[in-house]
Design a protein around this motif. Sequence first.
Motif, PDB file in Angstrom:
ATOM      1  N   ARG A  47       0.902  -1.154   0.000  1.00 42.70           N
ATOM      2  CA  ARG A  47       0.000   0.000   0.000  1.00 42.70           C
ATOM      3  C   ARG A  47       0.939   1.201   0.000  1.00 42.70           C
ATOM      4  O   ARG A  47       1.633   1.447   0.982  1.00 42.70           O
ATOM      5  CB  ARG A  47      -0.901  -0.009   1.229  1.00 42.70           C
ATOM      6  N   THR A  48       0.986   1.880  -1.111  1.00 38.66           N
ATOM      7  CA  THR A  48       2.023   2.878  -1.360  1.00 38.66           C
ATOM      8  C   THR A  48       1.468   4.292  -1.354  1.00 38.66           C
ATOM      9  O   THR A  48       0.450   4.564  -1.974  1.00 38.66           O
ATOM     10  CB  THR A  48       2.701   2.594  -2.719  1.00 38.66           C
ATOM     11  N   LEU A  49       2.171   5.176  -0.672  1.00 40.09           N
ATOM     12  CA  LEU A  49       1.853   6.595  -0.681  1.00 40.09           C
ATOM     13  C   LEU A  49       2.992   7.307  -1.398  1.00 40.09           C
ATOM     14  O   LEU A  49       4.161   7.153  -1.029  1.00 40.09           O
ATOM     15  CB  LEU A  49       1.717   7.131   0.747  1.00 40.09           C
ATOM     16  N   ALA A  50       2.649   8.066  -2.423  1.00 41.63           N
ATOM     17  CA  ALA A  50       3.644   8.813  -3.193  1.00 41.63           C
ATOM     18  C   ALA A  50       3.441  10.302  -2.934  1.00 41.63           C
ATOM     19  O   ALA A  50       2.325  10.809  -3.085  1.00 41.63           O
ATOM     20  CB  ALA A  50       3.502   8.512  -4.683  1.00 41.63           C
ATOM     21  N   VAL A  51       4.501  10.992  -2.533  1.00 42.13           N
ATOM     22  CA  VAL A  51       4.419  12.429  -2.258  1.00 42.13           C
ATOM     23  C   VAL A  51       5.552  13.157  -2.985  1.00 42.13           C
ATOM     24  O   VAL A  51       6.608  12.589  -3.243  1.00 42.13           O
ATOM     25  CB  VAL A  51       4.489  12.734  -0.744  1.00 42.13           C
TER      26      VAL A  51
END
Length: 86
Positions: free
Chosen positions: A62-66
């Motif tokens: 579960r990836t969060l890209a910022v």
Amino acid sequence: MTTAERARWENHFAAGRGFRGTDAEELRLPAEAVHLRPAARALDVGCGLGTHAAALAGLGYRTLAVDRADAAVAATRDRYADLEPA
């Protein structure tokens, strides 16, 4: 980061340009180096156009890209909309 520098990055990503190329070998390495745990999460800071974030999501994270550049985040969201969680 100055206002001028931020504007340069916004324009860079808005034009669809990434920071640098990523080859298949580089994207394969995390799969070999890390053993996925159930419900594991990944954070891609400075995601650019989201290539690494998408590769991690493809491995089951579960990836969060910022990114500081809003245009980069928008481009990532557009390019990989099919990877968004339900």
